[in-house]
Design a protein around this motif. Structure first.
Motif, short mmCIF file in Angstrom:
data_model
loop_
_atom_site.label_atom_id
_atom_site.label_comp_id
_atom_site.label_asym_id
_atom_site.label_seq_id
_atom_site.Cartn_x
_atom_site.Cartn_y
_atom_site.Cartn_z
N LEU A 50 5.81 -0.69 10.72
CA LEU A 50 6.85 -1.65 10.37
C LEU A 50 7.52 -1.28 9.05
O LEU A 50 8.73 -1.37 8.91
N GLY A 51 6.71 -0.85 8.07
CA GLY A 51 7.29 -0.39 6.81
C GLY A 51 8.22 0.79 7.03
O GLY A 51 9.28 0.90 6.39
N TRP A 52 7.84 1.66 7.95
CA TRP A 52 8.67 2.84 8.24
C TRP A 52 9.95 2.43 8.95
O TRP A 52 11.01 2.97 8.68
N TRP A 53 9.88 1.45 9.88
CA TRP A 53 11.10 0.95 10.53
C TRP A 53 12.11 0.47 9.50
O TRP A 53 13.29 0.80 9.57
N LEU A 54 11.62 -0.32 8.56
CA LEU A 54 12.53 -0.89 7.56
C LEU A 54 13.13 0.20 6.68
O LEU A 54 14.31 0.13 6.31
N GLN A 55 12.34 1.22 6.35
CA GLN A 55 12.88 2.32 5.55
C GLN A 55 13.95 3.06 6.33
O GLN A 55 15.04 3.35 5.80
N MET A 56 13.69 3.37 7.60
CA MET A 56 14.66 4.11 8.41
C MET A 56 15.94 3.29 8.63
O MET A 56 17.04 3.85 8.70
N GLY A 57 15.81 1.99 8.73
CA GLY A 57 16.97 1.14 8.94
C GLY A 57 17.61 0.66 7.66
O GLY A 57 18.57 -0.11 7.70
N GLU A 58 17.07 1.12 6.50
CA GLU A 58 17.54 0.69 5.18
C GLU A 58 17.53 -0.84 5.08
O GLU A 58 18.50 -1.47 4.64
N LYS A 59 16.41 -1.41 5.49
CA LYS A 59 16.22 -2.85 5.48
C LYS A 59 15.05 -3.21 4.55
O LYS A 59 14.32 -2.36 4.09
N GLY A 60 14.90 -4.52 4.33
CA GLY A 60 13.81 -5.00 3.49
C GLY A 60 13.96 -4.63 2.03
O GLY A 60 12.98 -4.33 1.35
N PRO A 64 3.78 7.44 5.53
CA PRO A 64 5.18 7.88 5.52
C PRO A 64 6.03 7.17 4.48
O PRO A 64 7.01 7.72 3.98
N THR A 65 5.66 5.92 4.15
CA THR A 65 6.41 5.13 3.18
C THR A 65 5.52 3.97 2.75
O THR A 65 4.64 3.55 3.50
N PRO A 66 5.69 3.44 1.55
CA PRO A 66 4.92 2.25 1.17
C PRO A 66 5.16 1.11 2.16
O PRO A 66 6.27 0.94 2.68
N PHE A 67 4.11 0.35 2.46
CA PHE A 67 4.22 -0.72 3.45
C PHE A 67 3.33 -1.88 3.04
O PHE A 67 2.44 -1.73 2.19
N ILE A 113 0.86 -1.18 0.00
CA ILE A 113 0.00 0.00 0.00
C ILE A 113 0.90 1.24 0.00
O ILE A 113 1.86 1.27 0.77
N PRO A 114 0.64 2.25 -0.84
CA PRO A 114 -0.42 2.35 -1.84
C PRO A 114 -0.22 1.35 -2.99
O PRO A 114 0.91 0.97 -3.29
N CYS A 115 -1.31 0.95 -3.61
CA CYS A 115 -1.24 0.02 -4.74
C CYS A 115 -1.76 0.70 -6.00
O CYS A 115 -2.75 1.44 -5.96
N ASN A 116 -1.05 0.46 -7.08
CA ASN A 116 -1.42 1.03 -8.38
C ASN A 116 -1.63 2.54 -8.34
O ASN A 116 -2.51 3.08 -9.00
#
Length: 317
Positions: free
Chosen positions: A241-251, A204-207, A192-195
Motif C-alpha cells: 500500500l505504501g508503494w501504491w501511494l508512492q507510485m501514484g504520488e498520493k498520501g 521499496p518505500t517507507p510505509f 517503517i523504517p523508524c528512526n
C-alpha cells in the motif's frame, strides 16, 4: 339544581389558569429545541414543511474502524465489540461518528457459516469480501476497492482505519489526533523504517506498518479507480500500500505516529523504535494475540475502571 358552566364558583379558577396557559405556550414555542420536543412531532404530509418536523443531525466527523479478521476468530470479535462499545457511535459528542466493521473473505465451512450468520443477525457489523482468506494476496486491495460500492454517498467516512484484531485503539486519542488533520490525501500510522532502523528485508518505500493505519476517503476512492494497485496486489500488503501511494504520488499528508503507536513488548524482548513498554499517551498498541496481553493493556488504561474487586462477592439481581 344543575350548575351552569359560568356559575359563580368557577370564574376565578378559569381566570387564574389563563396566564399559566399563556406562559406554557410561550415557553414551548421559544425553548422547544432545548427540550428536544421536536422529535415527538411530525407532519402527516411527508412533503409539507412542519414547524415541529423532526431534526436529523448529520455527523461532521466520521471514522470507520475496519478490523481484518477471519471467520473462525469469534472470541476476538466478541472481545473487541465489548472493548469499543463505549467509544462507538455519537455518544458524548454528537458531531462525531465511529463505525466498526469486521472484514473477512468468503466462508465455506458450514459451522463457520452458521456462527457468522448469527453474528450478522445480532450485530450487523461484518463485511464478507469475494476472495479466499489470505494475508498477502490481495485482501487489502479487495477491501479498499469495494468500500465505495458498500457505502452510499451520504454515508461516506472522512477516514478509514485498516487494522488487525490483535491491535487495541484508544479511540478517544485517535479522534483527538485526527480532528485537526486535513480530510484529504492523508496517510497516517507508524512508519517503517523508524528512526533509521535497518531491516534485513527489501523495503521499496517507507510505509505504515500493518498494526493499523488511516487513509482519508479520497485515497480509498483512488485505490478503487487507479490502475496502479490493481496490477500490484501480491506481497506484504502494508508495504504494498505504501508503494501504491508512492507510485501514484498520493498520501502527501503523511503522519508518522511513533512512539504512540507501537508493538507490545514481551518480557524477553528488547525495546526499540516500534516496540516498547505501555505509555499513557498511547493511540494504538499491537501484538495482543493472547488474552493475557489484552488483560494487561486494558488494566493499564483503566478500561474496566475497577468494576470487579477480587475480594468482593458481586451479585446482580
Amino acid at each position: 339544581m344543575m350548575h351552569s358552566f359560568f356559575s359563580k364558583e368557577r370564574p376565578s379558577l378559569y381566570l387564574l389558569s389563563i396566564p399559566c396557559v399563556f406562559v406554557l405556550l410561550t415557553f414551548f414555542a421559544v425553548y422547544r429545541h432545548d427540550l428536544g420536543l421536536q422529535s415527538l412531532f411530525s407532519t402527516c404530509d411527508n412533503h409539507a414543511p412542519s414547524f415541529f418536523e423532526p431534526v436529523s443531525i448529520k455527523p461532521d466527523f466520521r471514522v470507520l474502524i475496519s478490523v481484518f479478521t477471519t471467520a473462525w476468530t469469534f472470541e476476538r470479535r466478541h472481545l473487541l465489540r465489548h472493548v469499543y462499545s463505549k467509544s462507538l457511535w455519537p455518544a458524548d459528542n454528537i458531531t462525531d461518528y465511529v463505525g466498526l466493521r469486521f472484514v473477512m473473505c468468503n466462508i465455506t465451512n458450514e459451522e463457520h457459516i452458521t456462527m457468522v450468520s448469527l453474528e450478522i443477525m445480532v450485530y450487523n457489523d461484518i463485511i464478507i469480501l469475494n476472495c479466499t482468506e489470505n494475508v498477502n494476496y490481495g485482501k487489502t486491495y479487495n477491501y479498499f476497492s469495494s468500500l465505495p460500492h458498500i457505502f452510499s454517498r451520504d454515508q461516506l467516512y472522512d477516514y478509514v482505519v485498516k487494522t488487525d484484531d490483535d491491535t487495541y485503539w484508544r479511540l478517544d486519542k485517535l479522534l483527538a489526533s485526527l480532528r485537526d488533520k486535513p480530510r484529504n490525501d492523508v496517510y497516517y500510522g507508524l512508519e517503517i523504517p523508524c528512526n533509521g532502523t535497518e531491516f534485513d528485508f527489501w523495503i521499496p518505500t517507507p510505509f505504515m506498518t500493518g498494526l493499523g493505519y488511516v487513509l482519508s476517503w479520497d485515497l480509498v476512492e483512488w485505490i478503487a479507480e487507479s490502475e496502479v494497485p490493481v496490477n500490484h496486489t501480491m506481497g506484504p500488503e502494508d508495504m504494498m500500500l505504501g508503494w501504491w501511494l508512492q507510485m501514484g504520488e498520493k498520501g502527501k499528508n503523511r503522519y508518522n505516529n511513533a512512539p504512540v503507536m507501537y508493538d507490545f513488548r514481551g518480557d524477553d524482548q528488547e525495546a526499540n523504535c516500534f516496540r516498547h513498554d505501555l505509555t499513557a499517551d498511547t493511540i494504538a498498541v499491537h501484538r495482543l494475540k493472547e488474552n493475557s496481553r489484552w488483560a494487561t493493556v486494558l488494566k493499564y488504561f483503566n478500561v474496566t475502571d475497577g468494576l470487579i474487586k477480587p475480594s468482593k462477592l458481586h451479585y446482580i439481581p
